[in-house]
Scaffold this active site. Sequence first.
Site, PDB file in Angstrom:
ATOM      1  N   ASP A 115     -11.322  25.701  24.791  1.00 36.78           N
ATOM      2  CA  ASP A 115      -9.973  25.139  24.759  1.00 36.78           C
ATOM      3  C   ASP A 115      -9.064  26.303  24.395  1.00 36.78           C
ATOM      4  OD1 ASP A 115      -7.507  24.058  24.027  1.00 36.78           O
ATOM      5  OD2 ASP A 115      -8.366  22.331  23.004  1.00 36.78           O
ATOM      6  N   ASN A 166      -3.982  31.302  33.114  1.00 36.03           N
ATOM      7  CA  ASN A 166      -3.743  30.290  34.156  1.00 36.03           C
ATOM      8  C   ASN A 166      -3.851  28.855  33.637  1.00 36.03           C
ATOM      9  OD1 ASN A 166      -3.977  29.208  37.123  1.00 36.03           O
ATOM     10  ND2 ASN A 166      -5.868  28.541  36.108  1.00 36.03           N
ATOM     11  N   TYR A 193       6.953  20.875  29.923  1.00 36.51           N
ATOM     12  CA  TYR A 193       6.271  21.824  30.810  1.00 36.51           C
ATOM     13  C   TYR A 193       7.205  22.957  31.212  1.00 36.51           C
ATOM     14  CZ  TYR A 193       3.811  23.461  35.036  1.00 36.51           C
ATOM     15  OH  TYR A 193       3.195  24.222  35.998  1.00 36.51           O
ATOM     16  N   LYS A 237       6.880  26.993  30.429  1.00 35.67           N
ATOM     17  CA  LYS A 237       6.785  28.016  31.469  1.00 35.67           C
ATOM     18  C   LYS A 237       7.935  29.025  31.350  1.00 35.67           C
ATOM     19  CE  LYS A 237       2.964  26.664  33.398  1.00 35.67           C
ATOM     20  NZ  LYS A 237       1.753  27.528  33.366  1.00 35.67           N
TER      21      LYS A 237
HETATM   22  P1  NAP Z   1      -5.623  22.381  37.559  1.00 36.43           P
HETATM   23  O1  NAP Z   1      -6.160  22.098  38.918  1.00 36.43           O
HETATM   24  O2  NAP Z   1      -5.422  21.243  36.619  1.00 36.43           O
HETATM   25  O3  NAP Z   1      -6.571  23.472  36.874  1.00 36.43           O
HETATM   26  C1  NAP Z   1      -6.334  23.878  35.548  1.00 36.43           C
HETATM   27  C2  NAP Z   1      -7.664  24.082  34.848  1.00 36.43           C
HETATM   28  O4  NAP Z   1      -7.358  24.414  33.475  1.00 36.43           O
HETATM   29  C3  NAP Z   1      -8.513  22.813  34.836  1.00 36.43           C
HETATM   30  O5  NAP Z   1      -9.875  23.134  34.996  1.00 36.43           O
HETATM   31  C4  NAP Z   1      -8.242  22.278  33.435  1.00 36.43           C
HETATM   32  O6  NAP Z   1      -9.266  21.452  32.940  1.00 36.43           O
HETATM   33  C5  NAP Z   1      -8.153  23.570  32.654  1.00 36.43           C
HETATM   34  N1  NAP Z   1      -7.549  23.369  31.348  1.00 36.43           N
HETATM   35  C6  NAP Z   1      -6.638  22.431  30.979  1.00 36.43           C
HETATM   36  N2  NAP Z   1      -6.394  22.520  29.672  1.00 36.43           N
HETATM   37  C7  NAP Z   1      -7.173  23.527  29.199  1.00 36.43           C
HETATM   38  C8  NAP Z   1      -7.369  24.075  27.911  1.00 36.43           C
HETATM   39  N3  NAP Z   1      -6.747  23.589  26.822  1.00 36.43           N
HETATM   40  N4  NAP Z   1      -8.245  25.095  27.773  1.00 36.43           N
HETATM   41  C9  NAP Z   1      -8.915  25.564  28.854  1.00 36.43           C
HETATM   42  N5  NAP Z   1      -8.783  25.079  30.085  1.00 36.43           N
HETATM   43  C10 NAP Z   1      -7.907  24.062  30.259  1.00 36.43           C
HETATM   44  O7  NAP Z   1      -4.225  23.115  37.655  1.00 36.43           O
HETATM   45  P2  NAP Z   1      -3.608  24.142  38.744  1.00 36.43           P
HETATM   46  O8  NAP Z   1      -2.697  23.384  39.605  1.00 36.43           O
HETATM   47  O9  NAP Z   1      -4.679  24.990  39.329  1.00 36.43           O
HETATM   48  O10 NAP Z   1      -2.688  25.013  37.781  1.00 36.43           O
HETATM   49  C11 NAP Z   1      -3.035  26.308  37.366  1.00 36.43           C
HETATM   50  C12 NAP Z   1      -1.801  26.996  36.838  1.00 36.43           C
HETATM   51  O11 NAP Z   1      -0.789  27.052  37.840  1.00 36.43           O
HETATM   52  C13 NAP Z   1      -1.153  26.309  35.639  1.00 36.43           C
HETATM   53  O12 NAP Z   1      -0.662  27.297  34.758  1.00 36.43           O
HETATM   54  C14 NAP Z   1      -0.013  25.542  36.259  1.00 36.43           C
HETATM   55  O13 NAP Z   1       1.007  25.282  35.328  1.00 36.43           O
HETATM   56  C15 NAP Z   1       0.402  26.520  37.331  1.00 36.43           C
HETATM   57  N6  NAP Z   1       1.181  25.922  38.406  1.00 36.43           N
HETATM   58  C16 NAP Z   1       0.597  25.065  39.280  1.00 36.43           C
HETATM   59  C17 NAP Z   1       1.355  24.544  40.309  1.00 36.43           C
HETATM   60  C18 NAP Z   1       0.759  23.612  41.337  1.00 36.43           C
HETATM   61  O14 NAP Z   1       1.524  23.110  42.177  1.00 36.43           O
HETATM   62  N7  NAP Z   1      -0.537  23.376  41.341  1.00 36.43           N
HETATM   63  C19 NAP Z   1       2.702  24.876  40.418  1.00 36.43           C
HETATM   64  C20 NAP Z   1       3.265  25.743  39.512  1.00 36.43           C
HETATM   65  C21 NAP Z   1       2.496  26.276  38.501  1.00 36.43           C
HETATM   66  P3  NAP Z   1      -9.069  19.860  33.073  1.00 36.43           P
HETATM   67  O15 NAP Z   1      -9.050  19.555  34.521  1.00 36.43           O
HETATM   68  O16 NAP Z   1     -10.258  19.304  32.361  1.00 36.43           O
HETATM   69  O17 NAP Z   1      -7.759  19.546  32.382  1.00 36.43           O
END
Ligand code: NAP
Length: 252
Positions: free
Chosen positions: A63, A90, A155, A159
């Site tokens: 975590d 990330n 959020y 960011k």
């Molecule tokens: P995602 O699919 O939810 O993947 C994030 C991963 O981080 C998941 O495996 C999640 O586990 C894990 N995680 C969550 N809380 C955690 C913690 N406390 N410690 C360790 N791991 C943790 O998200 P994503 O869309 O790939 O996003 C990745 C990054 O891109 C983030 O920083 C997000 O804010 C940013 N972002 C994404 C988008 C988008 O459209 N996807 C847009 C802008 C920015 P769980 O699934 O168990 O929670």
Amino acid sequence: MAEHAKRCAVVTGGGSGIGEGVSRRFARDGHKVAILDIDSDNAERVAAEIRSAGGVAQAYRADVSMRADMEAAIGAARAALGPVGILVNNAAIEAFTPFDEVDDAAWERIMAVNVRGPYLAVQTVLPDMQEAGWGRIVNIASLAAQIGAMNMSAYSTSKGGIVAFTRTLAVELGPKGITVNAIAPSFIDTPMARRAITGDDFTKQFEAILAGYPIARMGRPDEIAAACAYFAAEDAGYTTGQLLGVNGGAAF
Ligand code: NAP
């Protein structure tokens, strides 16, 4: 590939979505990838698939908001894969809540994961980078830090903090040979984004928002990974303190 290019790269949240894409890309680039994730099954899955494809990867449950978890995971990664040269912050969480309904616990959890997590990760890997006089830190921010986003106050604030964190650390760490950059994605097709799209408010607006982008589709994790690969490159040492929008042209 030169031996020095085979860095130990830590990717938080590397078991899903963008982090998974970054982990796979770094492994293909020859790096030794430490996948930190709160979801150990997903982290193990990605690491095993990378190893099956001939790459080097290990999974660690952590975590990111917990100093003890961070130190244990990165300590184990260092022992297995060598000193950390590359860090991608990330892992993050989001929530869609009208501002007047946001409660203390939700606000603080988002700050703990999205801001305290990167703070802890950088502090934990910094001795390796300082010792080497070389390091690459990439922070995943968001378009939500650049434009207003409905019902995303916690959020977006987190960011925005990451953007300021990036610029501050770039100043402090540049003289030590460590670059610090950030990426601001728009909508990337990941489990997080899919969860958001199924939310009541967002579903209605989503297609219209995307249609207004010059590149009118969601992005892919590999398209964020390509930007990470650039910031992590050996010859990207003159690029620091930057925020790169990888967003289909959503914001200029
Ligand atoms: P995602 O699919 O939810 O993947 C994030 C991963 O981080 C998941 O495996 C999640 O586990 C894990 N995680 C969550 N809380 C955690 C913690 N406390 N410690 C360790 N791991 C943790 O998200 P994503 O869309 O790939 O996003 C990745 C990054 O891109 C983030 O920083 C997000 O804010 C940013 N972002 C994404 C988008 C988008 O459209 N996807 C847009 C802008 C920015 P769980 O699934 O168990 O929670």
